[in-house]
Design a protein around this motif. Structure first.
Motif, mmCIF file in Angstrom:
data_model
loop_
_atom_site.group_PDB
_atom_site.id
_atom_site.type_symbol
_atom_site.label_atom_id
_atom_site.label_comp_id
_atom_site.label_asym_id
_atom_site.label_seq_id
_atom_site.Cartn_x
_atom_site.Cartn_y
_atom_site.Cartn_z
ATOM 1 N N VAL A 104 91.324 25.716 28.486
ATOM 2 C CA VAL A 104 92.305 24.696 28.124
ATOM 3 C C VAL A 104 92.372 24.683 26.601
ATOM 4 N N TYR A 105 93.576 24.793 26.082
ATOM 5 C CA TYR A 105 93.779 24.844 24.632
ATOM 6 C C TYR A 105 94.283 23.488 24.145
ATOM 7 N N ASN A 158 95.942 18.467 8.141
ATOM 8 C CA ASN A 158 95.473 19.778 8.563
ATOM 9 C C ASN A 158 95.611 19.821 10.077
ATOM 10 N N MET A 159 95.921 20.993 10.620
ATOM 11 C CA MET A 159 96.133 21.125 12.054
ATOM 12 C C MET A 159 95.245 22.232 12.605
ATOM 13 N N GLY A 160 94.786 22.034 13.830
ATOM 14 C CA GLY A 160 93.905 23.040 14.418
ATOM 15 C C GLY A 160 94.163 23.238 15.900
ATOM 16 N N TRP A 161 93.706 24.386 16.378
ATOM 17 C CA TRP A 161 93.686 24.683 17.808
ATOM 18 C C TRP A 161 92.241 24.932 18.234
ATOM 19 N N PHE A 162 91.872 24.305 19.322
ATOM 20 C CA PHE A 162 90.560 24.490 19.917
ATOM 21 C C PHE A 162 90.750 24.851 21.378
ATOM 22 N N ARG A 163 89.691 25.340 22.012
ATOM 23 C CA ARG A 163 89.772 25.628 23.445
ATOM 24 C C ARG A 163 88.459 25.273 24.113
ATOM 25 N N GLN A 164 88.572 25.011 25.405
ATOM 26 C CA GLN A 164 87.386 24.667 26.177
ATOM 27 C C GLN A 164 87.472 25.319 27.546
ATOM 28 N N GLN A 200 96.626 16.541 24.845
ATOM 29 C CA GLN A 200 96.070 16.511 26.202
ATOM 30 C C GLN A 200 95.595 17.886 26.661
ATOM 31 N N GLY A 201 96.051 18.915 26.018
ATOM 32 C CA GLY A 201 95.623 20.263 26.368
ATOM 33 C C GLY A 201 96.614 20.986 27.257
ATOM 34 N N THR A 202 96.593 22.307 27.167
ATOM 35 C CA THR A 202 97.428 23.145 28.011
ATOM 36 C C THR A 202 96.582 24.319 28.505
ATOM 37 N N GLN A 203 96.716 24.632 29.781
ATOM 38 C CA GLN A 203 95.870 25.655 30.405
ATOM 39 C C GLN A 203 96.412 27.058 30.113
ATOM 40 N N VAL A 204 95.502 27.923 29.714
ATOM 41 C CA VAL A 204 95.805 29.343 29.567
ATOM 42 C C VAL A 204 94.854 30.109 30.467
ATOM 43 N N THR A 205 95.411 30.900 31.366
ATOM 44 C CA THR A 205 94.605 31.694 32.290
ATOM 45 C C THR A 205 94.997 33.157 32.142
ATOM 46 N N VAL A 206 93.988 34.002 31.884
ATOM 47 C CA VAL A 206 94.222 35.422 31.703
ATOM 48 C C VAL A 206 93.435 36.171 32.770
#
Length: 124
Positions: A92-93, A33-39, A116-122
């Motif tokens: 960070v996703y 199973n795969m998931g996306w989380f954010r912090q 490791q995460g990737t940054q999303v900035t809106v």
């Protein structure tokens, strides 16, 4: 051992779209199973979206209707298409893999491998 590498983050304006991708090195990707989380800064890591090995999908209420999770078992990738992005989506996703096939996959504890995460900035 599974290694997950995210890509596709960046800085966008409110209303724009981004597509995140996660590549898995695991040979058993089809059975994960795969998931996306954010912090976000100062906040706990939170569930965004998940897709089971069967293809069943789950979304947080805050992203339902705007985000779409998909997987390509031939390429060992899981993507997160994010539309109508808002400043509150800034975080960070992280991509995550659940090798134990838990019934509930909307919690951090269901996952045993993390990217490791990737940054999303809106910005507004």
């Amino acid at each position: 051992q599974v290694q997950l590498v995210e890509s596709g983050g960046g800085s966008v304006q409110a209303g724009d779209s981004l597509r995140l991708s996660c590549a898995s090195s695991g040979r058993t990707f089809t059975r994960h199973n795969m998931g996306w989380f954010r912090q976000a800064p100062g906040k706990e890591r939170e569930f965004v979206a998940a897709i089971k090995w069967s293809g069943a999908t789950y979304y947080a209420d805050s992203v339902k209707g705007r985000f779409t999770i998909s997987r390509d078992n031939a390429k060992n990738t899981v993507d997160l298409q994010m539309n109508s992005l808002q400043p509150e989506d800034t975080a960070v996703y992280y991509c995550a893999a659940d090798s134990s096939l838990h019934m509930t996959i909307v919690v951090v504890g269901a996952y045993d491998y993390w990217g490791q995460g990737t940054q999303v900035t809106v910005s507004s």
